[in-house]
Design a protein around this motif. Structure first.
Motif, PDB file in Angstrom:
ATOM      1  N   GLY A  35       0.610  -1.115  -0.032  1.00 14.42           N
ATOM      2  CA  GLY A  35      -0.139  -0.022   0.028  1.00 14.42           C
ATOM      3  C   GLY A  35       0.799   1.243   0.160  1.00 14.42           C
ATOM      4  N   LEU A  36       2.206   1.298  -0.094  1.00 15.32           N
ATOM      5  CA  LEU A  36       2.975   2.419  -0.157  1.00 15.32           C
ATOM      6  C   LEU A  36       3.205   2.869  -1.460  1.00 15.32           C
ATOM      7  CD1 LEU A  36       4.862   4.557   1.288  1.00 15.32           C
ATOM      8  CD2 LEU A  36       6.562   2.690   0.876  1.00 15.32           C
ATOM      9  N   GLY A  41       3.315   9.558  -2.341  1.00 15.25           N
ATOM     10  CA  GLY A  41       3.411   9.767  -0.893  1.00 15.25           C
ATOM     11  C   GLY A  41       2.365   9.045  -0.368  1.00 15.25           C
ATOM     12  N   LYS A  42       1.491   8.196  -0.927  1.00 19.67           N
ATOM     13  CA  LYS A  42       0.238   7.550  -0.348  1.00 19.67           C
ATOM     14  C   LYS A  42       1.080   6.512   0.563  1.00 19.67           C
ATOM     15  CE  LYS A  42      -3.421   4.847  -1.206  1.00 19.67           C
ATOM     16  NZ  LYS A  42      -4.591   3.968  -2.343  1.00 19.67           N
ATOM     17  N   GLY A  43       0.708   6.390   2.046  1.00 19.13           N
ATOM     18  CA  GLY A  43       1.159   5.491   2.807  1.00 19.13           C
ATOM     19  C   GLY A  43       2.401   5.746   3.418  1.00 19.13           C
ATOM     20  N   LEU A  44       3.114   6.750   3.189  1.00 21.23           N
ATOM     21  CA  LEU A  44       4.251   6.990   3.536  1.00 21.23           C
ATOM     22  C   LEU A  44       4.378   7.542   5.284  1.00 21.23           C
ATOM     23  CD1 LEU A  44       7.372   7.006   2.826  1.00 21.23           C
ATOM     24  CD2 LEU A  44       7.042   9.269   1.928  1.00 21.23           C
ATOM     25  N   SER A  45       3.469   8.271   5.471  1.00 30.37           N
ATOM     26  CA  SER A  45       3.380   8.588   7.038  1.00 30.37           C
ATOM     27  C   SER A  45       3.234   7.483   7.918  1.00 30.37           C
ATOM     28  CB  SER A  45       2.547   9.777   7.089  1.00 30.37           C
ATOM     29  OG  SER A  45       1.217   9.468   6.786  1.00 30.37           O
ATOM     30  N   GLU A  46       2.234   6.576   7.547  1.00 28.66           N
ATOM     31  CA  GLU A  46       2.017   5.432   8.079  1.00 28.66           C
ATOM     32  C   GLU A  46       3.157   4.543   8.366  1.00 28.66           C
ATOM     33  OE1 GLU A  46      -1.795   7.073   6.345  1.00 28.66           O
ATOM     34  OE2 GLU A  46       0.196   6.711   5.734  1.00 28.66           O
ATOM     35  N   ALA A  47       3.855   4.269   7.154  1.00 30.03           N
ATOM     36  CA  ALA A  47       4.782   3.569   7.115  1.00 30.03           C
ATOM     37  C   ALA A  47       6.162   3.972   8.116  1.00 30.03           C
ATOM     38  CB  ALA A  47       5.533   3.375   5.745  1.00 30.03           C
TER      39      ALA A  47
END
Length: 244
Positions: A35-36, A41-47
């Protein structure tokens, strides 16, 4: 330590994750399949939430003129998110001698990636490796037909991907180098000779023709791709790799 391994499902990344977890760290793989999306940048902060270290092993999908934009965008996104998440160490994997092959746009793109990391807001380390044993088949396929394989006599000092992964893992759990660690295999070969060794080991009857204009590595000259005196030399030889 919690370590976010971006590109953690690929050839190097999957081995890095395994090494780190076996050593008692919490290494979490991230990739498009998890999901990254580094481009958006989608999913980057969560990762990166709670991560002590971010290891970036992603690669440009092409070796052409699109590669600089890929590394510019992905590094800008990664470093901004890493700063926001309080990540204390960013690690990237690059190529020994990249700056000495300016005619290859992909190598220029890797130097750009390094420069973005060096100028960024997160303490960093760069691991520069020589060519991987595992890529020899692809290298030969670029300039081959049913009878011949055309390869330049470019000098290379290849190494096993398992050794590259170990080098990355070692750096990831240490203090930021704020510099570069070069790693390489134990032997230097002309690329055409390495092709002959590979074909002989596999019973392939094709002939290797030395052609210093053939393929990607024709752009490298002299000892551009050979590790210098400061490099960490790993022990796995190419013949040991072929025998596995």
């Amino acid at each position: 330590m919690k370590i976010a391994v971006i590109g953690g499902t690929g050839l190097i990344g999957s081995q890095v994750v395994k090494i780190l977890n076996a050593s008692g760290h919490e290494a979490v793989p991230h990739s498009p399949s998890t999901g990254l999306d580094l481009i958006s940048g989608k999913g980057l902060s969560e990762a990166l939430t709670g991560a002590d270290v971010a290891v970036n092993l992603t690669n440009s999908p092409t070796f052409d003129d699109a590669s600089p934009a890929f590394f510019q965008t992905t590094m800008d996104n990664l470093l901004a998110a890493a700063k926001d998440a309080g990540v204390g160490h960013a690690v990237v994997l690059s190529i020994v001698g990249a700056e000495q092959v300016p005619d290859l746009v992909y190598y220029r793109a890797k130097v750009l990636q390094e420069d973005i990391l060096k100028a960024g807001p997160v303490p960093y380390s760069i691991v520069r490796a020589t060519q991987f044993f595992e890529f020899m088949d692809a290298t030969m396929s670029w300039t081959s037909d049913e009878n011949t394989v055309r390869l330049p006599a470019t000098l290379i000092q290849p190494m096993a991907s398992a050794d590259v992964a170990q080098a990355v893992a070692d750096v990831a759990v240490g203090a930021p180098l704020r510099g570069t660690r070069n790693v390489a295999g134990p032997e230097v070969f002309p690329l055409d000779e390495l092709g002959r060794i590979t074909l002989a080991a596999r019973g392939d009857q094709r002939t290797v023709v030395t052609d210093d204009t053939a393929g990607l590595f024709a752009a490298a000259s002299g000892d551009a791709l050979i590790a210098k005196e400061d490099a960490v030399i790993f022990k796995t030889t190419y013949r040991e790799f072929l025998a596995r």
